[in-house]
Scaffold this motif. Structure first.
Motif, PDB file in Angstrom:
ATOM      1  N   TRP A 161       0.819  -1.214   0.000  1.00 19.45           N
ATOM      2  CA  TRP A 161       0.000   0.000   0.000  1.00 19.45           C
ATOM      3  C   TRP A 161       0.852   1.263   0.000  1.00 19.45           C
ATOM      4  N   PHE A 162       2.100   1.129   0.530  1.00 11.67           N
ATOM      5  CA  PHE A 162       2.970   2.312   0.603  1.00 11.67           C
ATOM      6  C   PHE A 162       3.834   2.465  -0.645  1.00 11.67           C
ATOM      7  N   TRP A 163       4.565   1.380  -0.953  1.00 11.00           N
ATOM      8  CA  TRP A 163       5.520   1.552  -2.052  1.00 11.00           C
ATOM      9  C   TRP A 163       4.871   1.497  -3.440  1.00 11.00           C
ATOM     10  N   SER A 164       3.595   1.087  -3.501  1.00  9.94           N
ATOM     11  CA  SER A 164       2.925   1.056  -4.802  1.00  9.94           C
ATOM     12  C   SER A 164       2.687   2.448  -5.369  1.00  9.94           C
ATOM     13  N   ILE A 165       2.653   3.462  -4.514  1.00 14.59           N
ATOM     14  CA  ILE A 165       2.402   4.816  -5.010  1.00 14.59           C
ATOM     15  C   ILE A 165       3.595   5.346  -5.806  1.00 14.59           C
ATOM     16  N   PHE A 166       4.753   4.720  -5.638  1.00 10.92           N
ATOM     17  CA  PHE A 166       5.932   5.153  -6.378  1.00 10.92           C
ATOM     18  C   PHE A 166       6.079   4.419  -7.703  1.00 10.92           C
ATOM     19  N   LEU A 167       5.179   3.452  -7.965  1.00 12.09           N
ATOM     20  CA  LEU A 167       5.239   2.730  -9.232  1.00 12.09           C
ATOM     21  C   LEU A 167       4.693   3.600 -10.346  1.00 12.09           C
ATOM     22  N   PRO A 168       5.176   3.412 -11.588  1.00  5.65           N
ATOM     23  CA  PRO A 168       4.631   4.179 -12.715  1.00  5.65           C
ATOM     24  C   PRO A 168       3.167   3.814 -12.936  1.00  5.65           C
ATOM     25  N   GLY A 190     -17.311  -2.897 -10.713  1.00  9.35           N
ATOM     26  CA  GLY A 190     -17.332  -1.498 -10.298  1.00  9.35           C
ATOM     27  C   GLY A 190     -16.466  -1.165  -9.113  1.00  9.35           C
ATOM     28  N   VAL A 191     -15.818  -2.147  -8.501  1.00 11.55           N
ATOM     29  CA  VAL A 191     -14.939  -1.892  -7.364  1.00 11.55           C
ATOM     30  C   VAL A 191     -13.607  -1.359  -7.876  1.00 11.55           C
ATOM     31  N   ASP A 192     -13.041  -0.395  -7.150  1.00 12.18           N
ATOM     32  CA  ASP A 192     -11.776   0.218  -7.555  1.00 12.18           C
ATOM     33  C   ASP A 192     -10.687  -0.856  -7.633  1.00 12.18           C
ATOM     34  N   PRO A 193     -10.101  -1.088  -8.812  1.00 12.50           N
ATOM     35  CA  PRO A 193      -9.101  -2.159  -8.947  1.00 12.50           C
ATOM     36  C   PRO A 193      -7.823  -1.881  -8.160  1.00 12.50           C
ATOM     37  N   GLU A 194      -7.404  -0.629  -8.082  1.00 11.05           N
ATOM     38  CA  GLU A 194      -6.164  -0.315  -7.360  1.00 11.05           C
ATOM     39  C   GLU A 194      -6.337  -0.583  -5.866  1.00 11.05           C
ATOM     40  N   ALA A 195      -7.474  -0.166  -5.320  1.00 13.29           N
ATOM     41  CA  ALA A 195      -7.749  -0.433  -3.905  1.00 13.29           C
ATOM     42  C   ALA A 195      -7.878  -1.921  -3.638  1.00 13.29           C
ATOM     43  N   THR A 196      -8.483  -2.629  -4.594  1.00  9.32           N
ATOM     44  CA  THR A 196      -8.612  -4.086  -4.437  1.00  9.32           C
ATOM     45  C   THR A 196      -7.245  -4.742  -4.349  1.00  9.32           C
ATOM     46  N   TYR A 201      -3.191  -7.660  -1.446  1.00 13.15           N
ATOM     47  CA  TYR A 201      -1.782  -7.876  -1.117  1.00 13.15           C
ATOM     48  C   TYR A 201      -1.545  -7.751   0.387  1.00 13.15           C
ATOM     49  N   LEU A 202      -2.269  -6.836   1.033  1.00 15.88           N
ATOM     50  CA  LEU A 202      -2.123  -6.689   2.480  1.00 15.88           C
ATOM     51  C   LEU A 202      -2.585  -7.952   3.208  1.00 15.88           C
ATOM     52  N   VAL A 203      -3.729  -8.508   2.763  1.00 13.53           N
ATOM     53  CA  VAL A 203      -4.236  -9.724   3.393  1.00 13.53           C
ATOM     54  C   VAL A 203      -3.254 -10.881   3.209  1.00 13.53           C
TER      55      VAL A 203
END
Length: 460
Positions: A161-168, A190-196, A201-203
């Motif tokens: 959730w943290f380091w994914s924001i630095f991905l292109p 309709g669910v946000d794919p990025e949040a999913t 990955y967190l789970v």
């Protein structure tokens, strides 16, 4: 009813607390277990390359015999070194101690050919070579791969959730977790794919993180199991050592018995026997003088009576080397109490042997004489003014054995040493003959502590 409910609740709480403590202990061992797994793989790779190279070189040059044998033996010794290091690392990782092979071989002391047979004929060397040249490399490769994958998934998933924001920025079709959950029908449209992806990955990361201590412990146990089977001592090694110890004990017992018999023979020859001969001569002379010189005959008879009294006293002294009647009638503790009561120096007696304990008669006899000899030495050689005598039973659950511990401590001048043919050497031979051990502490100036540990097969 309320009391029962509270009791069950308390039990559940305690069980839960115990499980958490055990889980916490697993986590506390993770750092050193991870360090072991990180070290084990490169070490196994080096061992694989070196031992396999020496083995191939030895086989390839075996036609030259000398070079081939040297390389082969070098490979065996290198494998032994890697195996010894592996056992030390496993102990560092917190694993149970693995009994190590006894590398000593009497054949090695008989010259070069004997040493060669002791190495090439020792199965431990070949097992170590097989372990280092093949098995350990395979096991380490598998455990290292699993460990790295598990740790990477745990750390990467929980921090995605943290380091994914630095991905292109990515296209809408590259969210694997969202795509998978949608296609198997677990996620509505309709669910946000990025949040999913972040949640998925967190789970997964948390699942791998929670189970990491169990997986890492299992990987280390895999190494331990292989090492126990290939690097540890054989059961036959223990049996061989027991046979050797029994042979040594039997030799010591025979030597101690022979020494005791020779000493008794010498004491009887030099003491009572000479006095009895003298008494016989005095009585014969008195018989010849009885009519001619009654006064002289009376003096000779008086001297014979003196000789008989002194011979009787010496025989009584020598008889102390045999089991006293109180030992046969009332047992070891009572006999030692009697010995303490009539000691030449004050003796404080302490016993923790439970009342009614029955010990083997032969063990009691030897224990009595060991104590009697140690007390006599304290009075005769140490110039002691006080002796502490302690007798106790000690149970060793790990070995399923019980020991009789006898300790004689004096406040004498110390400096006692085991010298061949002297009292302490004979004492040690007697103890070894019983399969026991004798510890002697006697610094200059004292005190002297003699502790004999005698094994019991079974105490009722």
């Amino acid at each position: 009813m309320t009391t029962t409910t509270e009791t069950m609740s308390d039990m559940t709480t305690r069980e839960g607390g115990g499980a958490m403590r055990r889980y916490g202990r697993l986590w506390s061992a993770v750092p050193r277990e991870l360090l072991y797994l990180f070290i084990a793989f490169p070490l196994a790779s080096v061992g694989f390359g070196v031992t396999l190279g020496l083995l191939n070189g030895g086989i390839g040059t075996i036609v030259t015999f000398f070079i081939g044998v040297i390389l082969l033996i070098a490979g065996l010794y290198v494998a032994r070194g890697f195996g010894t290091l592996e056992l030390a690392l496993l102990r560092f990782a917190g694993m149970p101690e693995i009994p190590r092979p006894d590398w000593r071989d009497p054949r090695a002391r008989t010259g070069f050919l004997g040493w060669l047979r002791s190495v090439l004929g020792n199965g431990h060397y070949w097992l170590h070579l097989l372990w280092a040249a093949l098995v350990n490399f395979i096991v380490s490769t598998v455990t290292f791969s699993v460990m790295v994958s598990w740790v990477a998934t745990a750390l990467g998933g929980t921090s995605y959730w943290f380091w994914s924001i630095f991905l292109p920025q990515r296209g809408q079709d590259v969210y694997p977790a969202h795509w998978l959950l949608t296609h198997i029908g677990l996620l509505p449209a309709g669910v946000d794919p990025e949040a999913t992806d972040k949640v998925a990955y967190l789970v997964v990361g948390l699942l791998f993180l929670v189970t990491a201590p169990f997986v890492i412990r299992g990987l280390v146990w895999a190494h331990w199991g292989v090492a126990r089977g290939m690097l540890g001592a054989f059961r036959s090694d223990g049996l061989r050592q027991q046979v050797s110890d029994l042979s040594a004990s039997r030799s010591a017992a025979v030597a101690a018995e022979g020494t005791a018999l020779r000493r008794l023979e010498r004491d009887i020859h030099d003491g009572p026997q000479q006095r009895l001969v003298r008494m016989q001569m005095d009585l014969a002379a008195a018989d010849r003088q009885l009519d001619a010189d009654p006064e002289h005959a009376r003096r000779l008879i008086g001297e014979a009576l003196t000789q008989s009294k002194e011979a009787l006293d010496e025989l009584r002294a020598l008889s102390r080397g045999f089991a006293p009647p109180i030992l046969l009638d009332r047992g070891l503790v009572a006999a030692l109490e009697s010995l303490a009561a009539r000691g030449a120096v004050p003796i404080r007696f302490h016993s923790s042997v439970p009342a009614g304990t029955e010990l083997p008669q032969e063990l009691e006899r030897n224990a009595y004489f060991i104590v009697a000899e140690a007390v006599a030495n304290a009075a005769k050689h140490a110039s002691a003014t006080q002796v502490d005598l302690t007798v106790a039973l000690r149970r060793v659950p790990e070995a399923d054995r019980t020991w009789l511990d006898l300790t004689v401590a004096d406040d004498g001048r110390g400096g006692a040493a085991v010298e061949p043919g002297h009292g302490l050497a004979n004492l040690r031979e007697r103890v070894l003959g019983l399969g026991g051990a004798l510890d002697i502490t006697s610094p200059a100036g004292g005190p002297t502590v003699i502790a004999a540990h005698l094994p019991l097969e079974r105490v009722e």
